[in-house]
Design a protein around this motif. Structure first.
Motif, short mmCIF file in Angstrom:
data_model
loop_
_atom_site.label_atom_id
_atom_site.label_comp_id
_atom_site.label_asym_id
_atom_site.label_seq_id
_atom_site.Cartn_x
_atom_site.Cartn_y
_atom_site.Cartn_z
N ARG A 88 49.48 66.35 50.91
CA ARG A 88 49.35 65.94 52.31
C ARG A 88 48.65 64.60 52.48
NH1 ARG A 88 47.93 71.56 55.61
NH2 ARG A 88 49.86 72.68 55.03
N SER A 89 48.02 64.10 51.41
CA SER A 89 47.37 62.80 51.48
C SER A 89 48.38 61.65 51.38
CB SER A 89 46.35 62.66 50.35
OG SER A 89 45.31 63.61 50.49
N ILE A 90 49.61 61.98 50.95
CA ILE A 90 50.65 60.97 50.75
C ILE A 90 51.65 61.06 51.89
CG2 ILE A 90 52.45 60.12 49.20
CD1 ILE A 90 50.95 61.48 46.90
N PRO A 91 51.90 59.98 52.62
CA PRO A 91 52.87 60.03 53.72
C PRO A 91 54.27 60.37 53.21
CG PRO A 91 51.51 58.05 53.86
CD PRO A 91 51.24 58.67 52.52
N GLY A 92 54.97 61.25 53.91
CA GLY A 92 56.33 61.59 53.54
C GLY A 92 56.39 62.49 52.32
N HIS A 93 57.56 62.49 51.68
CA HIS A 93 57.74 63.33 50.50
C HIS A 93 57.15 62.66 49.26
CE1 HIS A 93 61.26 66.03 52.06
NE2 HIS A 93 60.31 65.86 52.97
N ASP A 94 56.82 63.49 48.26
CA ASP A 94 56.18 62.97 47.06
C ASP A 94 56.39 63.94 45.90
OD1 ASP A 94 53.69 64.87 46.86
OD2 ASP A 94 53.76 64.24 48.96
N ASP A 95 55.91 63.52 44.72
CA ASP A 95 55.99 64.39 43.54
C ASP A 95 54.64 65.04 43.24
OD1 ASP A 95 54.41 62.44 42.36
OD2 ASP A 95 55.96 61.69 41.02
N GLY A 96 53.73 65.00 44.20
CA GLY A 96 52.40 65.52 44.03
C GLY A 96 51.38 64.43 43.72
N THR A 97 51.87 63.29 43.22
CA THR A 97 50.98 62.18 42.86
C THR A 97 51.48 60.85 43.42
OG1 THR A 97 50.35 63.31 40.80
CG2 THR A 97 49.94 60.93 40.92
N VAL A 98 52.78 60.64 43.34
CA VAL A 98 53.40 59.38 43.78
C VAL A 98 54.43 59.68 44.87
CG1 VAL A 98 54.85 57.42 43.06
CG2 VAL A 98 53.02 58.26 41.56
N GLY A 99 54.39 58.91 45.94
CA GLY A 99 55.34 59.11 47.03
C GLY A 99 56.75 58.71 46.64
N VAL A 100 57.74 59.36 47.25
CA VAL A 100 59.15 59.02 46.99
C VAL A 100 59.40 57.54 47.25
CG1 VAL A 100 61.51 59.38 47.82
CG2 VAL A 100 60.02 61.35 47.37
N ALA A 101 58.86 57.03 48.36
CA ALA A 101 59.07 55.62 48.69
C ALA A 101 58.36 54.69 47.71
CB ALA A 101 58.58 55.35 50.11
N GLU A 102 57.32 55.18 47.04
CA GLU A 102 56.57 54.36 46.10
C GLU A 102 57.26 54.26 44.75
OE1 GLU A 102 52.05 55.39 47.72
OE2 GLU A 102 52.95 56.60 46.11
N ALA A 103 58.14 55.21 44.44
CA ALA A 103 58.69 55.34 43.09
C ALA A 103 60.03 54.62 42.89
CB ALA A 103 58.84 56.81 42.72
N THR A 104 60.46 53.86 43.87
CA THR A 104 61.66 53.05 43.67
C THR A 104 61.46 51.72 44.39
OG1 THR A 104 64.08 53.07 43.72
CG2 THR A 104 62.94 53.89 45.69
N PHE A 105 62.41 50.82 44.23
CA PHE A 105 62.31 49.51 44.88
C PHE A 105 63.70 48.95 45.09
CE2 PHE A 105 62.18 48.88 40.35
CZ PHE A 105 62.90 47.72 40.10
N ALA A 106 63.82 48.00 45.97
CA ALA A 106 65.13 47.51 46.41
C ALA A 106 65.95 46.89 45.28
CB ALA A 106 64.95 46.50 47.54
N GLY A 107 65.30 46.31 44.27
CA GLY A 107 66.03 45.65 43.21
C GLY A 107 66.50 46.53 42.07
N ALA A 108 66.22 47.85 42.16
CA ALA A 108 66.64 48.76 41.09
C ALA A 108 68.16 48.86 41.04
CB ALA A 108 66.03 50.14 41.30
N THR A 109 68.70 48.96 39.84
CA THR A 109 70.15 49.09 39.68
C THR A 109 70.64 50.42 40.21
OG1 THR A 109 69.95 47.78 37.65
CG2 THR A 109 72.02 48.97 37.99
N ASP A 110 69.89 51.48 39.93
CA ASP A 110 70.27 52.82 40.37
C ASP A 110 68.99 53.64 40.53
OD1 ASP A 110 71.83 54.93 41.13
OD2 ASP A 110 72.85 55.19 39.21
#
Length: 204
Positions: A151-173
């Motif tokens: 609950r300390s992380i906005p939105g969905h997460d893996d328990g430690t890192v948020g979904v939005a934090e774990a990817t970036f626009a320049g990723a191939t896939d």
């Protein structure tokens, strides 16, 4: 293989075993994550890569990194003397920093356990994670999603890192899987995805 914060290469044992079983030569890079800044860890990774080159012919180089290990890998790839890989696969990597690190950086126990160098560089406002993310080759991000696991992380997460934090626009896939932060390193679905990206440069 580049492990994450407060871990060792032993945390990636199943990933290493799986890759070896599929014909890959695996080098498990170890570093004391809480003892030095990310730049120093990237320099140590550089030395490990050069040791590999000195040991004999290298056909191709790929990186598979978990959590802070991905930030270390990205810093290595910013170096002018970095070897250019053919693939990079990032598992639960907070590419632009982790809000959880920001929230806990003032806790005494956090600083005692994680140190006052690399862990603090994972704060989203730190210059380290505000740099352009290098993409010299196809880059895949595997993102864990447990719903609102922390609950300390906005939105969905893996328990430690948020979904939005774990990817970036320049990723191939990028692919999202229902796994926790640690499970990304040994879950069957995650291992299959790593193998697919190393082979094809995509998860599809």
């Amino acid at each position: 293989l580049v492990h994450g914060m407060f871990r060792t290469s032993a945390s990636l044992w199943r990933l290493a075993r799986t890759l070896r079983a599929h014909g890959y030569e695996v080098v498990a890079f170890d570093y004391w994550s809480n003892a030095a800044p990310i730049e120093a860890h990237a320099a140590a990774l550089h030395d490990a890569v050069e040791d590999l080159w000195r040991s004999g012919p290298v056909d191709e180089l790929s990186f598979v990194a978990h959590s802070m290990g991905g930030v270390v890998t990205e810093e290595y790839l910013r170096r002018e003397d970095a070897r250019v890989p053919v693939r990079c696969v990032y598992l639960g990597v907070p590419h632009r920093g982790a809000v959880l690190a920001d929230l806990r950086k003032h806790w005494f126990l956090f600083r005692w356990a994680m140190g006052e160098t690399a862990a603090l560089q994972l704060s989203p406002g730190d210059p380290m994670v505000q740099q352009p993310i290098p993409t010299p080759c196809p880059v895949g991000t595997i993102v864990g999603d447990l719903g609102e696991g922390n609950r300390s992380i906005p939105g969905h997460d893996d328990g430690t890192v948020g979904v939005a934090e774990a990817t970036f626009a320049g990723a191939t896939d990028s692919v999202v899987v229902p796994l926790g932060h640690t499970s990304l390193t040994f879950g069957d679905q995650s291992l299959r995805l790593v193998l697919a990206f190393l082979r094809h440069g995509s998860f599809g």
